[in-house]
Design an enzyme around this catalytic site. Sequence first.
Site, PDB file in Angstrom:
ATOM      1  N   GLU A 178     -53.218  20.978 -35.401  1.00 26.78           N
ATOM      2  CA  GLU A 178     -51.962  21.565 -34.919  1.00 26.78           C
ATOM      3  C   GLU A 178     -51.964  21.593 -33.391  1.00 26.78           C
ATOM      4  O   GLU A 178     -53.020  21.603 -32.769  1.00 26.78           O
ATOM      5  CB  GLU A 178     -51.846  23.020 -35.405  1.00 26.78           C
ATOM      6  N   TYR A 229     -53.670  11.135 -35.185  1.00 23.45           N
ATOM      7  CA  TYR A 229     -52.707  10.984 -36.282  1.00 23.45           C
ATOM      8  C   TYR A 229     -52.552   9.520 -36.662  1.00 23.45           C
ATOM      9  O   TYR A 229     -52.112   9.190 -37.756  1.00 23.45           O
ATOM     10  CB  TYR A 229     -51.352  11.553 -35.865  1.00 23.45           C
ATOM     11  N   VAL A 285     -34.723  11.535 -36.820  1.00 15.91           N
ATOM     12  CA  VAL A 285     -34.915  12.280 -38.069  1.00 15.91           C
ATOM     13  C   VAL A 285     -35.437  13.652 -37.680  1.00 15.91           C
ATOM     14  O   VAL A 285     -36.486  13.756 -37.039  1.00 15.91           O
ATOM     15  CB  VAL A 285     -35.931  11.578 -39.001  1.00 15.91           C
ATOM     16  N   SER A 326     -35.877  17.836 -38.977  1.00 19.35           N
ATOM     17  CA  SER A 326     -35.741  18.864 -40.004  1.00 19.35           C
ATOM     18  C   SER A 326     -35.550  20.236 -39.360  1.00 19.35           C
ATOM     19  O   SER A 326     -34.656  20.982 -39.717  1.00 19.35           O
ATOM     20  CB  SER A 326     -36.978  18.894 -40.893  1.00 19.35           C
ATOM     21  N   ASN A 327     -36.430  20.564 -38.406  1.00 24.30           N
ATOM     22  CA  ASN A 327     -36.354  21.869 -37.750  1.00 24.30           C
ATOM     23  C   ASN A 327     -35.784  21.718 -36.346  1.00 24.30           C
ATOM     24  O   ASN A 327     -36.506  21.424 -35.406  1.00 24.30           O
ATOM     25  CB  ASN A 327     -37.742  22.517 -37.691  1.00 24.30           C
ATOM     26  N   ARG A 373     -36.569  18.557 -26.673  1.00 21.05           N
ATOM     27  CA  ARG A 373     -36.089  17.381 -27.393  1.00 21.05           C
ATOM     28  C   ARG A 373     -34.628  17.533 -27.814  1.00 21.05           C
ATOM     29  O   ARG A 373     -33.886  16.553 -27.874  1.00 21.05           O
ATOM     30  CB  ARG A 373     -36.977  17.083 -28.605  1.00 21.05           C
ATOM     31  N   TYR A 423     -35.962   4.370 -32.337  1.00 20.80           N
ATOM     32  CA  TYR A 423     -36.235   5.585 -33.105  1.00 20.80           C
ATOM     33  C   TYR A 423     -36.733   6.659 -32.150  1.00 20.80           C
ATOM     34  O   TYR A 423     -37.642   6.408 -31.345  1.00 20.80           O
ATOM     35  CB  TYR A 423     -37.293   5.295 -34.184  1.00 20.80           C
ATOM     36  N   ASN A 459     -42.328  17.937 -31.681  1.00 20.22           N
ATOM     37  CA  ASN A 459     -41.772  19.294 -31.655  1.00 20.22           C
ATOM     38  C   ASN A 459     -42.559  20.222 -30.724  1.00 20.22           C
ATOM     39  O   ASN A 459     -42.099  21.291 -30.386  1.00 20.22           O
ATOM     40  CB  ASN A 459     -41.646  19.890 -33.069  1.00 20.22           C
ATOM     41  N   LYS A 478     -44.948  10.496 -36.093  1.00 19.92           N
ATOM     42  CA  LYS A 478     -43.603  10.047 -35.692  1.00 19.92           C
ATOM     43  C   LYS A 478     -43.692   8.720 -34.945  1.00 19.92           C
ATOM     44  O   LYS A 478     -42.828   7.863 -35.074  1.00 19.92           O
ATOM     45  CB  LYS A 478     -42.942  11.104 -34.801  1.00 19.92           C
TER      46      LYS A 478
END
Length: 365
Positions: A135, A166, A193, A195-196, A203, A242, A247, A257
Amino acid sequence: MRNQQSIQETDLAKKMEVRSIKNGIIFCTIVVLLFILYYGLPKEIQLSYFSYSRSSGTVTILIWYWPFGNTLTLKGNVCLDLYKIPNCTLVDQRSLFSSAHVVVFHNRELIQGSQQLPIELPRPQGQRWAWMSLESPNHNGNLKKFANIFNMTISYRRDADVTIPYGELLPLETESNLVEDSHINKTSLVCWVVSNYRNQDRRSQVYKELSATVPVKVYGRWNKMPLSSEDLLPTISRCYFYLAFENSLAKDYVTEKLWHNAYKGGAVPVVLGPPICDYKAVAPEHSFIHVDEFSSVRELGKYLQRLAEDRKRYEEYFNWKKHWKVKVRGDWRESLCKICLQYNSLTQHKVYSDLEAWDKKEYRP
Ligand SMILES: *[C@@H]1O[C@H](CO)[C@@H](O)[C@H](O)[C@H]1NC(C)=O
Ligand SMILES: *[C@@H]1O[C@H](CO)[C@@H](O)[C@H](O)[C@H]1NC(C)=O
Ligand SMILES: CC(=O)N[C@H]1CO[C@H](CO)[C@@H](O)[C@@H]1O
């Protein structure tokens, strides 16, 4: 007579001297032996003994509990069979604590309190405790209570003792001549793309400014256009660019990503995250576009538009594929087996006296 006597006396004195030296040596030896028995060998001798013994034989890695509670099977010789890493034994039975060279603790459960460190157990000489987290620092919680406990770190960071990125690029054995038409099936200029969505994130600001200059197609939960994992890459492949926007903005924090979504999806990544130099350290030049390369987001937008119209220059952003293939991080077993590859080059003695400071190390934008 006198002389004779004095000679005998000096002889006797010499004999006495020799005897007392002998006694002294025996006494000192006993004292040293008792000292060693009581206190153990001095550190340097012990450590060099241990480093000698560890360079042969297998290294045993004990995972104290599985990250996020997802148990994986350890049947067979996992590190050798799955990842071709020899002399590396992965175990998850706590009863094997005393024979483990490295004991691994995943941060999330420690911070949440669902797992505890076995601080009451006497640590075998030379055993290392490893702190593991993938994290970013602002999701790791406060690590002040873990001062002077861990000997090594396992993280995506390049300066961790064991780096688990990653994703990474591996050199192709033979140069690929396969020329794909990167323009095929492209229907959107820029895709994102998300989600949160949080309004205060950098960003989100960049997205808003960018979409004022060029059309940005938004997928994901936030826009009520969720994508299944099967649909993700085919969808991204229809976009020229893309937005691989992280985040969290943190040193070396470059996630799937980039590696999976953009590189595997076949769109040119526009990245926002750590500074350009962090990306350059892990990704080939001319394989991504960094938001910081432009004086304004408007300039970035204009650049993307011109690039999509210039077939030859757009194609150049895929030249890296001739030399590299993408490798996305595998499951936790792969990460744990990788410890063995680093084990023999770890510094003999290391303690993270302030893990919190290490984790939150000043990030230089
Ligand atoms: C383009 O689309 C067609 C039909 O949807 C598909 O079969 C093909 O694999 C796609 N090509 C690429 C390079 O994505
Ligand atoms: C590991 O850390 C502990 C606790 O600070 C320390 O006592 C021990 O010597 C360290 N071991 C190694 C191999 O660095
Ligand atoms: C360094 C080390 O211990 N290497 C051993 C790894 O395991 C093979 C057999 O599996 C041995 O032959 C090596 O000596």
